[in-house]
Design a protein around this motif. Structure first.
Motif, PDB file in Angstrom:
ATOM      1  N   ARG A 149     -11.740  -4.479   0.841  1.00  0.00           N
ATOM      2  CA  ARG A 149     -11.278  -3.159   1.250  1.00  0.00           C
ATOM      3  C   ARG A 149     -12.326  -2.503   2.136  1.00  0.00           C
ATOM      4  O   ARG A 149     -13.515  -2.825   2.074  1.00  0.00           O
ATOM      5  N   GLY A 190       0.818  -1.205   0.000  1.00  0.00           N
ATOM      6  CA  GLY A 190       0.000   0.000   0.000  1.00  0.00           C
ATOM      7  C   GLY A 190       0.858   1.263   0.000  1.00  0.00           C
ATOM      8  O   GLY A 190       2.069   1.208   0.218  1.00  0.00           O
ATOM      9  N   GLY A 225      -4.077  -5.885   6.789  1.00  0.00           N
ATOM     10  CA  GLY A 225      -4.502  -4.711   6.040  1.00  0.00           C
ATOM     11  C   GLY A 225      -3.344  -3.818   5.640  1.00  0.00           C
ATOM     12  O   GLY A 225      -2.360  -3.680   6.362  1.00  0.00           O
ATOM     13  N   THR A 226      -3.482  -3.202   4.474  1.00  0.00           N
ATOM     14  CA  THR A 226      -2.490  -2.246   3.991  1.00  0.00           C
ATOM     15  C   THR A 226      -3.256  -1.065   3.400  1.00  0.00           C
ATOM     16  O   THR A 226      -4.230  -1.235   2.665  1.00  0.00           O
ATOM     17  N   LEU A 227      -2.816   0.144   3.732  1.00  0.00           N
ATOM     18  CA  LEU A 227      -3.549   1.347   3.360  1.00  0.00           C
ATOM     19  C   LEU A 227      -3.163   1.816   1.965  1.00  0.00           C
ATOM     20  O   LEU A 227      -1.978   1.986   1.658  1.00  0.00           O
ATOM     21  N   VAL A 254      -8.391   0.779   3.298  1.00  0.00           N
ATOM     22  CA  VAL A 254      -7.488  -0.249   3.803  1.00  0.00           C
ATOM     23  C   VAL A 254      -7.845  -1.545   3.086  1.00  0.00           C
ATOM     24  O   VAL A 254      -9.012  -1.957   3.084  1.00  0.00           O
ATOM     25  N   TYR A 255      -6.845  -2.153   2.483  1.00  0.00           N
ATOM     26  CA  TYR A 255      -7.059  -3.374   1.719  1.00  0.00           C
ATOM     27  C   TYR A 255      -6.618  -4.571   2.559  1.00  0.00           C
ATOM     28  O   TYR A 255      -5.504  -4.591   3.096  1.00  0.00           O
ATOM     29  N   TYR A 256      -7.495  -5.558   2.643  1.00  0.00           N
ATOM     30  CA  TYR A 256      -7.240  -6.773   3.408  1.00  0.00           C
ATOM     31  C   TYR A 256      -7.212  -7.979   2.473  1.00  0.00           C
ATOM     32  O   TYR A 256      -8.047  -8.092   1.567  1.00  0.00           O
TER      33      TYR A 256
END
Length: 125
Positions: free
Chosen positions: A37, A8, A118-120, A94-96
Motif C-alpha cells: 500500500r 477498494g 491499485g485500488t483506493l 492505494v493498495y497494490y
C-alpha cells in the motif's frame, strides 16, 4: 501474468473491506502474491504475502496489520484476497497487488515481476 485489483472503497473506522486480485495467466515455478500500500508522498509499504505454490500458503503480515488483515487465495480462480477488518484511518492508501516475491524476503519489492493498477481504500474516522 497480468493483475487486476478491485474492492477498494470508503469505509468507516472499525469497518471491513475485502480486496481481490485476479491474475490472468499463470507464472511458472514457485511464486507468491502480495499486497502493498502507498499513501501519496510516501514510500510503498508491504502489507502481506501468500505463497501460491506452497501448501498452506505461508502467509506473512506487516506488524501494523497483523490480527486485523487476512490474506487468502483461491488457486482455481487465480485470485488472492485481502480481508481487512477493524480498519483504521491510517489504513487509508492505494493498495497494490503484486506477483512474485521472495519467500525469505517478502518485503523486497524488486523481486515482484508484475504489479496491479491499485485500488483506493479510504477509512474515515
Amino acid at each position: 501474468v497480468q493483475l487486476q485489483a478491485s474492492g477498494g472503497g470508503l469505509v468507516q473506522a472499525g469497518g471491513s473491506l475485502r480486496l481481490s486480485c485476479a491474475a490472468s495467466g499463470r507464472a511458472e515455478g514457485s511464486y507468491g502474491m502480495a499486497w502493498f500500500r502507498q499513501v501519496p508522498g510516501t514510500e510503498r509499504e508491504f502489507v502481506s504475502r501468500i505463497s501460491v505454490s506452497r501448501r498452506g500458503g505461508n502467509p506473512v503480515y506487516a506488524d501494523s496489520v497483523k490480527g486485523r488483515f487476512t490474506i487468502s487465495r483461491d488457486n482455481a480462480k487465480n485470485t488472492v484476497y485481502l480481508h481487512m477488518s477493524n480498519l483504521k484511518p491510517e489504513d487509508t492508501a492505494v493498495y497494490y497487488c503484486a506477483a512474485g516475491g521472495n519467500y525469505w524476503y517478502p518485503r523486497r519489492q524488486n523481486d515482484y515481476f508484475t504489479w496491479g493498477q491499485g485500488t483506493l481504500v479510504t477509512v474515515s474516522s
